[in-house]
Design an enzyme around this catalytic site. Structure first.
Site, PDB file in Angstrom:
ATOM      1  N   ASP A  72       0.797  -1.221   0.000  1.00 12.71           N
ATOM      2  CA  ASP A  72       0.000   0.000   0.000  1.00 12.71           C
ATOM      3  C   ASP A  72       0.833   1.277   0.000  1.00 12.71           C
ATOM      4  O   ASP A  72       0.418   2.284  -0.568  1.00 12.71           O
ATOM      5  CB  ASP A  72      -1.006   0.010   1.150  1.00 12.71           C
ATOM      6  N   ASP A 482       3.450   0.607  13.095  1.00 13.65           N
ATOM      7  CA  ASP A 482       2.764  -0.689  13.106  1.00 13.65           C
ATOM      8  C   ASP A 482       3.475  -1.787  13.882  1.00 13.65           C
ATOM      9  O   ASP A 482       2.832  -2.532  14.614  1.00 13.65           O
ATOM     10  CB  ASP A 482       2.521  -1.200  11.678  1.00 13.65           C
TER      11      ASP A 482
END
Length: 886
Positions: A72, A482
């Site tokens: 992404d 993350d």
């Protein structure tokens, strides 16, 4: 579990120069030119292996072992079967086009496997100032040409796991289709992706938005046209395929079809409603179009779902859902057909976060299904698979969950699942953190267990917020989105675990005590719990601190040079200071909330801060700050600064914006005054590393624009001259979050990226040197050459060449010649200049890598074309001197 993928980049955007128009040099008086040279660097990743969401995996349908993965925010990758690794394809994306590191779709040409296409663009709202583009390659991604689009694409937008939105006609490969978001409709190219035009008669541009009330434009964008699928049986070679299916983000009108090669379109009758079709996969042998449906666009959300089968010959729709809708708490997305065994279908429950994702398999075209795992007696599970994450041990997250959860998880955000079209035993699927795969999938049906392991080596997809290289202990500590961050004791190996106790979803800042590198601190974001942690063993182990009242996020943190105290500027409250390890905090006065804080690397009581154009100094351990009288600094908050180790009060500051002050500043009086470096047009990071041989000042590193060129730069003479150390093939999009040199290895630099992980470079210039000019070809001497083909495909290849000085005298320029044995042609060569006449090639040094000391070496690489045979050259000459070949 890991739902912060989008926030990682948003935070990076807020912290850096990722919004607005491309930066330009602010108007002002003429500046003294800076000597800019180039050096030869070898670039690698500090291995983490994965670390982010992989929403798409694409196998070529014509050539075995040719596969691609899209991410992404971290570009695209090609599978290398010989090494079972991935090679990055979009590292050449530069600073101004940073958005093109987001890949919303990828298509591999089944007529000509050398061709691959990427639909690039990260955001459809204002966060990405540029429009999207379709990148096309005729050498499997080794090089690219770009077709700009008149609209934006959203590789990191909601709905990015649907697809593929980009597709090549399997009969006439000059024809491609692209589904656009934001109400821009369906687009077509008839010249192999060079130009695009809207299919104006396509009847539906989509209408689904995740959250219409979102004023940022992120969740409120129309997700548009989400996939294109051809029925290859309705065309012949060289003639456009007649039947094309298109998926639309519209719960009532999700599937459209053309039966006349796109001349007209109509809604497919009888289709289910109330859901979005995430995928549409055609089994042409059986004549079935399979569709995976969810009530949401994903990749995080989805509460209900169904699987359907459409018979293309009769128009019959059949609900083949493996679970009754009332029993789902997830949507379906990942979907694949076994091309070697028609009738075998697999699908994923992509949004089943708890207790685990689920994978379904049918061998009778969806009539019956089995699952990857089942309950025996709740909460106990029986798995059809085994998992071995020893190659990426951090995938356990250091967790010890209670049943029915287990670690490692089978996955989450599993929107990509593909069975190898040439090997029914191989399957790969993407998760929010890695790519998993198996090579004995057939065990699923035989009653045994199939073995799952990470298949992700080479694919690095972390967003980097901060980096630190202490003078002793581990060479690298990182703050990541993350996955929190890692302590690398060996850059070539995956660390055993990310930072834990606590495990931040995103680490925003970290620091160590310069005189006591065993003392370290990190801060970050967490759904609940403390936002700060300390280590007394160089980051090997951590313990949580205590938050002051009001903390909502990590912010920035600084450790005193001796580790005796800390200053913290968290989100949600003002700057705080503490003595010891943060059991209690006191408010700092004289400095505004959300200031960036750093420490002096010599005086343990001196700390610095910056906010909105003002520099602040504390000389009492962070209790009180005083605003400096320094003027002319950037007025905004896109600033990063550091104090030089070993010298009290020596501070470097980088940052700014195109509409104001922008560049690099230096202070030698603890921030009382700053001098702007002439010739540095823009700078966004600053870091220090080991001094060059004979130099008295540490080496500077920066991500900057100098001499009109954007790049990663090094200076060994306090900024008087600069060496660009990356090249156009190694740019990695946006590199504005952090940079640091290595205090123990001259020339080594660690570079942050926003989705390509931690990149580090080592120089062939072992002695050091700042700027300079090209010395030109110089004397010959004893030499050795290593010629290595690092990648090969039909018609193309990539090679690395290492030229070693095995003599006793230094070279002040070199010229290496060889002859290809099979008429190969160099397409693109980096880190050297080259000429080619027939089969004869000459590579010459460029400015900055002509000086090669005895016992040292220089390297360059190239891509080339071949036909028939790709033999290695056997004779290399340095001038008239033949080199030994290894």
């Amino acid at each position: 579990m890991r739902r912060t993928r989008v926030l990682t980049t948003v935070l990076a955007l807020a912290a850096g120069l990722l919004a607005g128009s491309p930066p330009a040099l602010a108007a002002g008086k003429a500046e003294k030119p800076v000597s800019v040279a180039a050096d030869t660097y070898t670039w690698k990743n500090a291995r983490i292996d994965g670390g982010g969401f992989v929403p798409g995996i694409v196998f070529n349908r014509k050539e075995k072992n040719l596969a691609y993965a899209r991410t992404d925010i971290g570009g695209a990758y090609r599978w290398v079967e010989s090494s079972k690794t991935w090679t990055p394809l979009l590292d050449s994306v530069g600073w101004d086009d940073w958005g093109h590191t987001g890949v919303v779709s990828l298509a591999s040409d089944s007529v000509d496997p050398n061709k691959v296409y990427v639909a690039a663009g990260t955001y459809t709202n204002s966060w990405d100032p540029g429009n999207g583009a379709v990148l096309r390659s005729s050498d499997r991604g080794a090089s690219w040409r770009k077709a700009d689009l008149p609209f934006k694409l959203g590789g990191n937008m909601p709905g990015r796991g649907m697809g593929e939105r980009l597709a090549v006609d399997p009969n006439k490969n000059s024809v491609l289709y692209l589904g656009a978001p934001s109400g821009k409709g369906l687009w077509r190219s008839t010249d192999s992706g060079a130009t695009w035009s809207q299919v104006t008669n396509f009847p539906n541009v989509g209408n689904y938005v995740a959250d219409p009330s979102d004023t940022s434009g992120y969740n409120s964008d129309n997700q548009g046209i989400v996939w294109v699928t051809f029925d290859e049986t309705t065309g012949t070679s060289g003639n456009a395929t007649k039947t094309i299916y298109v998926g639309v983000a519209d719960k009532d009108n999700a599937v459209y079809r053309s039966t006349d090669a796109g001349a007209t379109w109509s809604r497919v009758a009888g289709q289910p409603t109330g859901y979005l079709a995430h995928k549409g996969v055609l089994d042409a042998t059986k004549g079935y179009l399979y569709l995976s449906y969810s009530d949401k666009g994903g990749p995080y959300d989805g509460g209900k779902g169904q699987l359907w089968r459409y018979a293309t010959a009769t128009g019959t729709w059949t609900n083949i859902s493996p679970v009754a809708e009332a029993d789902t708490h997830y949507g379906f997305s990942g979907l694949s057909v076994d091309r070697q065994d028609p009738g075998t279908v697999m699908a994923t429950a992509y949004s089943s976060w708890w207790p685990d994702t689920q994978i379904f398999r049918s061998t009778d075209s969806g009539a019956t299904w089995t699952r990857a795992w089942d309950y025996t007696s709740y909460p106990n599970r029986s798995n059809r698979f085994t998992m071995d994450v020893s190659s990426s041990p951090w995938l356990t997250w250091g967790a010890s969950p209670a049943p029915p959860e287990q670690t490692p998880k089978l996955g989450w955000m599993t929107e990509a699942l593909e069975i190898d079209p040439f090997d029914s035993n191989r399957m790969m699927y993407g998760t929010g953190a890695t790519i998993y795969g198996t090579e004995n999938l057939g065990n699923w049906d035989s009653g045994g267990q199939f073995a799952i392991k990470p298949m992700v080596r080479g694919l690095e997809e972390t967003a980097v917020n901060d980096l630190a290289s202490p003078p002793s202990g581990a060479p690298l500590l990182s703050a990541l989105g993350d996955v929190g961050g890692f302590r690398h004791t060996d850059l070539t190996k995956v660390p055993s675990m990310m930072f834990t106790q606590p495990n931040f979803t995103t680490t925003t800042s970290l620091d160590f005590a310069e005189a006591d590198p065993n003392t370290a601190v990190r801060v970050g974001n967490l759904d609940s719990g403390p936002h700060i942690a300390f280590s007394t063993d160089n980051g090997a182990n951590w313990f949580a601190g205590t938050d002051p009242s009001g903390v909502s996020g990590g912010g920035t943190v600084a450790a005193a040079s001796d580790g005796s105290r800390f200053v913290w500027s968290p989100a949600g409250t003002g700057v705080r200071h503490t003595a010891g390890f943060g059991t209690s905090w006191s408010a700092s006065s004289g400095i505004p909330a959300d200031a960036v804080v750093e420490s002096d690397r010599v005086d343990p009581k001196t700390f610095y801060g910056f906010k909105s154009g003002k520099f602040y100094v504390s000389s009492d351990g962070g209790a009180t700050f005083t605003a400096s009288n320094a003027t002319g600094l950037p007025s905004g908050d896109s600033v990063r600064f550091k104090a030089l180790p070993g010298v009290k009060g020596d501070v470097w500051l980088a940052g700014g914006a195109a509409d104001g002050a922008y560049g690099l500043w230096h202070s030698t009086d603890a921030g009382a005054t700053f001098t702007k470096l002439a010739g540095v047009e823009q700078a966004d990071t600053i870091g220090f590393g080991k001094a060059a041989s004979g130099a008295s000042y540490q080496t500077l590193y920066t991500s900057a624009k100098i001499g009109g060129v954007r790049g990663i730069f090094r200076s060994t003479d306090k900024g008087a001259t600069w060496t660009r150390i990356n090249d156009d093939a190694h740019q990695w999009g946006w590199t504005g979050a952090a940079i640091t040199g290595d205090p123990r290895v001259y020339g080594r630099v660690y570079v942050s990226t926003n989705g390509r992980g931690i990149v580090y470079g080592d120089s062939s210039d072992t002695g050091g040197g700042g700027g300079g000019t090209d010395p030109g070809p110089g004397p010959t001497g004893a030499c050795a050459v290593t010629y290595k083909v690092t990648g090969e495909w039909p018609g193309g290849f990539q090679a690395d060449v290492r030229l070693a000085n095995t003599g006793t005298s230094a070279w002040t320029g070199w010229s290496l010649g060889w002859t290809f044995p099979n008429g190969q042609t160099v397409s693109q060569l980096w880190n050297a200049d080259h000429t080619q006449s027939g089969s004869a090639v000459t590579a010459k040094n460029i400015a900055g890598n002509g000086n090669v000391a005895a016992g040292s070496s220089v390297s360059f690489g190239f891509t080339g074309s071949w036909s028939g045979t790709n033999g290695r050259p056997t004779v290399f000459k340095l001038g008239d001197q033949s080199c030994a070949v290894t």
